[in-house]
Design an enzyme around this catalytic site. Structure first.
Site, PDB file in Angstrom:
ATOM      1  N   SER A   1      -9.466  11.855   6.475  1.00  8.08           N
ATOM      2  CA  SER A   1      -9.438  12.862   5.839  1.00  8.08           C
ATOM      3  C   SER A   1     -10.058  13.731   4.600  1.00  8.08           C
ATOM      4  CB  SER A   1      -7.826  14.328   6.275  1.00  8.08           C
ATOM      5  OG  SER A   1      -7.679  13.664   5.401  1.00  8.08           O
TER       6      SER A   1
ATOM      7  N   ASN B   1     -15.741  10.540  12.524  1.00 12.12           N
ATOM      8  CA  ASN B   1     -14.195  11.108  12.657  1.00 12.12           C
ATOM      9  C   ASN B   1     -14.740  11.858  13.500  1.00 12.12           C
ATOM     10  OD1 ASN B   1     -12.027  11.354  10.254  1.00 12.12           O
ATOM     11  ND2 ASN B   1     -12.465  12.831  10.448  1.00 12.12           N
ATOM     12  N   LEU B   2     -13.305  12.356  13.888  1.00 16.38           N
ATOM     13  CA  LEU B   2     -12.673  13.573  15.085  1.00 16.38           C
ATOM     14  C   LEU B   2     -13.040  14.689  15.231  1.00 16.38           C
ATOM     15  CD1 LEU B   2     -10.814  12.581  18.410  1.00 16.38           C
ATOM     16  CD2 LEU B   2      -8.957  13.550  16.963  1.00 16.38           C
TER      17      LEU B   2
ATOM     18  N   CYS C   1       7.885  -7.862  -4.985  1.00 14.41           N
ATOM     19  CA  CYS C   1       9.397  -8.077  -6.226  1.00 14.41           C
ATOM     20  C   CYS C   1       9.226  -7.191  -7.110  1.00 14.41           C
ATOM     21  CB  CYS C   1      10.019  -9.331  -6.691  1.00 14.41           C
ATOM     22  SG  CYS C   1      11.312  -8.916  -7.109  1.00 14.41           S
TER      23      CYS C   1
ATOM     24  N   HIS D   1      -4.480   0.722  -0.782  1.00 16.41           N
ATOM     25  CA  HIS D   1      -3.245   1.180  -0.546  1.00 16.41           C
ATOM     26  C   HIS D   1      -1.903  -0.041   0.032  1.00 16.41           C
ATOM     27  CE1 HIS D   1      -5.110   5.998   0.305  1.00 16.41           C
ATOM     28  NE2 HIS D   1      -5.424   4.961  -1.051  1.00 16.41           N
TER      29      HIS D   1
ATOM     30  N   CYS E   1      10.218 -10.324 -10.081  1.00 16.67           N
ATOM     31  CA  CYS E   1       8.981 -10.823 -11.211  1.00 16.67           C
ATOM     32  C   CYS E   1       7.489 -10.296 -10.525  1.00 16.67           C
ATOM     33  CB  CYS E   1       9.166 -12.463 -10.039  1.00 16.67           C
ATOM     34  SG  CYS E   1       9.674 -12.542  -8.501  1.00 16.67           S
TER      35      CYS E   1
ATOM     36  N   ARG F   1       8.010   2.737  10.704  1.00 13.27           N
ATOM     37  CA  ARG F   1       6.415   2.361  10.734  1.00 13.27           C
ATOM     38  C   ARG F   1       6.350   0.857  11.122  1.00 13.27           C
ATOM     39  NH1 ARG F   1       4.127   5.420   6.255  1.00 13.27           N
ATOM     40  NH2 ARG F   1       2.114   4.176   7.077  1.00 13.27           N
TER      41      ARG F   1
ATOM     42  N   CYS G   1      12.679 -15.240  -6.404  1.00 15.82           N
ATOM     43  CA  CYS G   1      13.302 -15.445  -7.955  1.00 15.82           C
ATOM     44  C   CYS G   1      15.343 -14.679  -7.775  1.00 15.82           C
ATOM     45  CB  CYS G   1      13.239 -14.107  -9.277  1.00 15.82           C
ATOM     46  SG  CYS G   1      13.021 -13.052  -8.499  1.00 15.82           S
TER      47      CYS G   1
HETATM   48  N1  APR Z   1     -10.968   8.999  16.195  1.00 18.00           N
HETATM   49  C1  APR Z   1     -11.258   9.048  14.311  1.00 18.00           C
HETATM   50  N2  APR Z   1     -10.762  10.091  13.571  1.00 18.00           N
HETATM   51  C2  APR Z   1      -9.336  10.555  13.586  1.00 18.00           C
HETATM   52  C3  APR Z   1      -8.753  10.204  14.957  1.00 18.00           C
HETATM   53  C4  APR Z   1      -9.401   9.382  16.127  1.00 18.00           C
HETATM   54  N3  APR Z   1      -8.990   8.669  17.304  1.00 18.00           N
HETATM   55  N4  APR Z   1      -8.082  10.617  15.270  1.00 18.00           N
HETATM   56  C5  APR Z   1      -7.674  11.387  13.927  1.00 18.00           C
HETATM   57  N5  APR Z   1      -8.579  11.371  13.469  1.00 18.00           N
HETATM   58  C6  APR Z   1      -9.417  11.824  11.689  1.00 18.00           C
HETATM   59  C7  APR Z   1      -8.279  12.677  11.885  1.00 18.00           C
HETATM   60  O1  APR Z   1      -9.238  13.938  11.988  1.00 18.00           O
HETATM   61  C8  APR Z   1      -7.989  13.203   9.811  1.00 18.00           C
HETATM   62  O2  APR Z   1      -9.557  13.437   9.711  1.00 18.00           O
HETATM   63  O3  APR Z   1      -8.886  10.735  10.777  1.00 18.00           O
HETATM   64  C9  APR Z   1      -7.958  11.735  10.040  1.00 18.00           C
HETATM   65  C10 APR Z   1      -7.240  11.032   9.635  1.00 18.00           C
HETATM   66  O4  APR Z   1      -7.117  11.738   8.156  1.00 18.00           O
HETATM   67  P1  APR Z   1      -5.217  11.624   7.737  1.00 18.00           P
HETATM   68  O5  APR Z   1      -4.112  11.736   8.419  1.00 18.00           O
HETATM   69  O6  APR Z   1      -5.664  12.674   6.236  1.00 18.00           O
HETATM   70  O7  APR Z   1      -5.357   9.800   7.132  1.00 18.00           O
HETATM   71  P2  APR Z   1      -5.795   8.979   5.688  1.00 18.00           P
HETATM   72  O8  APR Z   1      -7.712  10.254   5.469  1.00 18.00           O
HETATM   73  O9  APR Z   1      -6.700   8.250   6.288  1.00 18.00           O
HETATM   74  O10 APR Z   1      -5.185   9.719   4.548  1.00 18.00           O
HETATM   75  C11 APR Z   1      -5.279   9.060   3.271  1.00 18.00           C
HETATM   76  O11 APR Z   1      -3.107   9.612   2.515  1.00 18.00           O
HETATM   77  O12 APR Z   1      -0.937  10.003   3.283  1.00 18.00           O
HETATM   78  C12 APR Z   1      -1.665   9.088   2.664  1.00 18.00           C
HETATM   79  O13 APR Z   1      -2.000   6.909   1.710  1.00 18.00           O
HETATM   80  C13 APR Z   1      -2.186   7.539   2.672  1.00 18.00           C
HETATM   81  O14 APR Z   1      -4.000   5.949   3.291  1.00 18.00           O
HETATM   82  C14 APR Z   1      -3.507   7.505   2.932  1.00 18.00           C
HETATM   83  C15 APR Z   1      -4.387   8.632   2.757  1.00 18.00           C
END
Ligand code: APR
Length: 237
Positions: A180, A204-205, A119, A111, A122, A58, A141
């Site tokens: 999400s 959001n999407l 570490c 997050h 330390c 990643r 350390c």
């Molecule tokens: N534009 C806007 N929204 C988008 C796009 C886009 N191009 N592509 C995807 N999405 C939306 C999806 O519809 C979904 O609702 O982004 C959201 C991503 O959701 P997740 O994958 O669940 O990510 P997130 O909510 O950040 O996850 C929260 O979960 O796995 C842990 O620590 C990790 O920080 C993360 C946390």
């Protein structure tokens, strides 16, 4: 003074080429990898090499990406609001550095950050752009195999929760972008904002798990929807 609290999630970085965690069936990082085997303290204790390999991949991917117009628009919002004596409080669940590379000066990574290592001996937190290995040495350390990714794993407490909660309670507007709404405590911020009488909006999407808790909803790709929203805020403020 107007205070805007913005929470971002993986969706804001999706168009920069960083996968989201959840999405359509079979989509998302957690559909391909088991988070309990790669993103928990127990997993790291059991197989640190596998956890390092996951985060190394990643990290290397992150280093090939760049911010998109949604990140750039939020950096502009921060600057323009500050000029007027208003304030943007930007909290991200993302461990990438695309907000900072887009010019955001103050970003709370609740997050953690992929380009940092910590570490376990330390507690030093250091910038780390290379691969992490079980043989990596702590620059402070000099302990071997004590470094871990500076990220919050499942079962661990997110960072800066007191500061985040205080900032949320005095905000005038709460906006969630590209998340999400399925992971707490971040998923609970909208209910906290509503309880404090703060206006709420999701960008959001598609509809998140707690879409019905938001006063306003805007759906579409972040790279399009966020610049439009920022323009409206700056025109109205
Ligand atoms: N534009 C806007 N929204 C988008 C796009 C886009 N191009 N592509 C995807 N999405 C939306 C999806 O519809 C979904 O609702 O982004 C959201 C991503 O959701 P997740 O994958 O669940 O990510 P997130 O909510 O950040 O996850 C929260 O979960 O796995 C842990 O620590 C990790 O920080 C993360 C946390």
């Amino acid at each position: 003074m107007m205070r805007i609290f913005v929470l971002t999630g993986a969706g804001i970085s999706a168009e920069s080429g960083l996968g989201t965690f959840r999405g359509k069936p079979g989509d998302g990082l957690w559909a391909k990898f088991d988070p309990m085997k790669l993103a928990t303290p127990e997993a790291f204790a059991a197989d640190p090499g596998a956890v390092h390999a996951f985060y190394n991949a990643r990290r290397n991917n992150l280093l090939t990406t760049k911010p998109n117009p949604a990140h750039v628009a939020l950096a502009r919002l921060e600057t323009e609001l500050a000029k007027r004596g208003d304030k943007l409080f930007l909290v991200t669940q993302n461990i990438d550095n695309l907000h900072e590379r887009a010019g955001s000066r103050r970003v709370i990574h609740m997050h953690g950050e992929l380009l940092k290592a910590r570490c376990t001996q330390c507690q030093a937190v250091v910038s780390w752009h290379d691969d992490l290995e079980t043989t990596s040495v702590c620059p402070r350390c000099e302990q071997i195999s004590a470094l871990r990714p500076h990220v919050v794993w499942f079962g661990e407490m997110p960072f800066e929760m007191d500061m985040i909660s205080d900032a949320l309670s005095i905000s005038d507007l709460f906006v969630a972008i590209g998340t999400s709404g399925s992971v707490y405590p971040a998923a609970g911020f909208v209910a906290q904002a509503r309880a404090a009488g703060i206006r709420t909006c999701e960008i959001n999407l598609d509809a998140s798990d707690n879409a019905d808790l938001f006063d306003d909803q805007r759906y579409g790709p972040a790279s399009e929807a966020v610049p439009v929203w920022v323009e409206e805020v700056l025109l109205s403020a």
